[in-house]
Design a protein around this motif. Sequence first.
Motif, PDB file in Angstrom:
ATOM      1  N   HIS A   1     -21.648  19.076  26.671  1.00 53.06           N
ATOM      2  CA  HIS A   1     -20.200  18.951  26.445  1.00 53.06           C
ATOM      3  C   HIS A   1     -19.544  18.608  27.777  1.00 53.06           C
ATOM      4  N   PRO A   2     -18.331  18.031  27.768  1.00 50.72           N
ATOM      5  CA  PRO A   2     -17.666  17.693  29.029  1.00 50.72           C
ATOM      6  C   PRO A   2     -17.495  18.930  29.899  1.00 50.72           C
ATOM      7  N   ALA A   3     -17.940  18.834  31.153  1.00 56.49           N
ATOM      8  CA  ALA A   3     -17.891  20.006  32.029  1.00 56.49           C
ATOM      9  C   ALA A   3     -17.770  19.651  33.503  1.00 56.49           C
TER      10      ALA A   3
ATOM     11  N   SER B   1     -29.473  14.728  26.615  1.00 53.54           N
ATOM     12  CA  SER B   1     -28.097  15.228  26.555  1.00 53.54           C
ATOM     13  C   SER B   1     -27.559  15.349  27.980  1.00 53.54           C
ATOM     14  N   ILE B   2     -26.267  15.179  28.130  1.00 60.17           N
ATOM     15  CA  ILE B   2     -25.644  15.185  29.448  1.00 60.17           C
ATOM     16  C   ILE B   2     -24.330  15.962  29.388  1.00 60.17           C
ATOM     17  N   ALA B   3     -23.650  16.052  30.509  1.00 63.28           N
ATOM     18  CA  ALA B   3     -22.291  16.590  30.580  1.00 63.28           C
ATOM     19  C   ALA B   3     -21.465  15.638  31.423  1.00 63.28           C
ATOM     20  N   THR B   4     -20.377  15.140  30.863  1.00 69.22           N
ATOM     21  CA  THR B   4     -19.509  14.207  31.585  1.00 69.22           C
ATOM     22  C   THR B   4     -18.213  14.918  31.982  1.00 69.22           C
ATOM     23  N   GLY B   5     -17.246  14.145  32.442  1.00 69.58           N
ATOM     24  CA  GLY B   5     -16.026  14.715  32.988  1.00 69.58           C
ATOM     25  C   GLY B   5     -15.123  15.366  31.954  1.00 69.58           C
ATOM     26  N   VAL B   6     -14.404  16.384  32.381  1.00 67.08           N
ATOM     27  CA  VAL B   6     -13.413  17.037  31.532  1.00 67.08           C
ATOM     28  C   VAL B   6     -12.157  16.179  31.486  1.00 67.08           C
ATOM     29  N   ALA B   7     -11.191  16.587  30.638  1.00 69.27           N
ATOM     30  CA  ALA B   7      -9.982  15.773  30.449  1.00 69.27           C
ATOM     31  C   ALA B   7      -9.218  15.564  31.746  1.00 69.27           C
ATOM     32  N   ALA B   8      -9.185  16.583  32.601  1.00 71.29           N
ATOM     33  CA  ALA B   8      -8.444  16.456  33.866  1.00 71.29           C
ATOM     34  C   ALA B   8      -9.158  15.576  34.877  1.00 71.29           C
TER      35      ALA B   8
END
Length: 441
Positions: free
Chosen positions: A154-156, A99-106
């Motif tokens: 989750h995106p973070a 599992s990973i965390a990718t970029g947020v919407a901004a």
Amino acid sequence: MPARRDRPVVGSGIFALAVTACLTVTSASPAAAAYWYGGWYGGWHKHKSAHKSHEPKAADRADKEPFGQIPKGPQQIFISINQQKLYFYSNGVHVADTSIATGVAAHPTPFGVFSIIQKQIFHRSNIYSNAPMPYMQRITWSGVAMHEGQNIGHPASHGCIRMPRDFAVRLYRLTKLNARVIIARAELRPVEFADPHLFVHKEKPPEIAAPAVNGVETVAAQPSELAVHANAPAAAQPVQSDAAAPQPVAPAIKPDQKMESALRGADAGVAAPPPPATPTELAKVAAAKKMPISIFVSRKRQRLYIRQDFEPLFDVPVTIAQPEAPLGTHVFTALEFTGPDRTTLRWNVVSLPGEPPKRVRYVEERRDRYGRVRRREIEEERASDTPPPQSPAQVLDRIEIPPEVSEAIAQMIGPGSSLIVSDQGLGDETGEGTDFTVVTK
């Protein structure tokens, strides 16, 4: 501890500095530990003191073979934004995932085809407040990398791919520069692929000296001599971005033109510059390095580009049937030779989805701590399962490469080499110190 009424509350920033100073001064151990606050990276973390190696002890505990016995061969990393998962493949075989965390919407993580271009055990961001990025593996010079991080699942992030600590350590020890990284919304899986249009390997024929003329023996050209031509300014054209016009291939110079140029140079007392190296000459030099090559075919530019070891070799025009019809983006990877003759290669391919995701609006309801219903309108992108415009076989059938270029590629191609076909041109992310980078979104 709660503050006493007769004592002011100490701010978190000052408290962090005090704890850091205290721990650094009072520790007498050679492996003295200091604490730093990660800011947006999240929480308190510990690393070795500045005068020691920054590599955490977890690296020493990682196995020499981080994921056990794995097949040797080209490495491929696939990242799914929807699943928030990273998949690692070696020689076409799925080895591990996390599992990973990718970029947020901004600050979204870009989609497309990338590769590992730099590795550092301990790195700090020069964009986001000196944020720590342990076990950093860079995929763009504009600031996107894979590294250890927090808030997994989750995106973070600000665009990077964060991994759990143990997985980040193990992956770092295993990967090599130029390993392919492909980012898409849905999970992508490479599949075995064979096609008569794919390149085969051919050993370069031995140099044969021409017969003696007038008692003077002609000596065959050596790779070191060809390298001089390969490094000539006329041959080392920089890779053009989409905004720049394509560089035309230098026209062949006839013998009488060569003689006339040489005479003019002799009259001026200046040696005539050597003619540009041909793809065949450059291929001989590249083949001697015995390193994989990367080939990129752009429908937008109607050109074929070749790179080796993050450096451009040459580019030539190609003919693409139905040039207005989209191809999609497809990545073909040569895994290994299939027989003792070392000519035929085993390939796999992965095709990126062709249709952009759709924007969807919906209302989310949730209750607050007092039981009241709160509503908010959310707009997000939903993945599309639409396949690429054409299959890999259809794509290869539309591309016509000049015979002399195909022969040159046959001398250089080998396990670990790749062919990328895309509707895109060379963007800003492809440049000095990179392989071909195709940003699709």
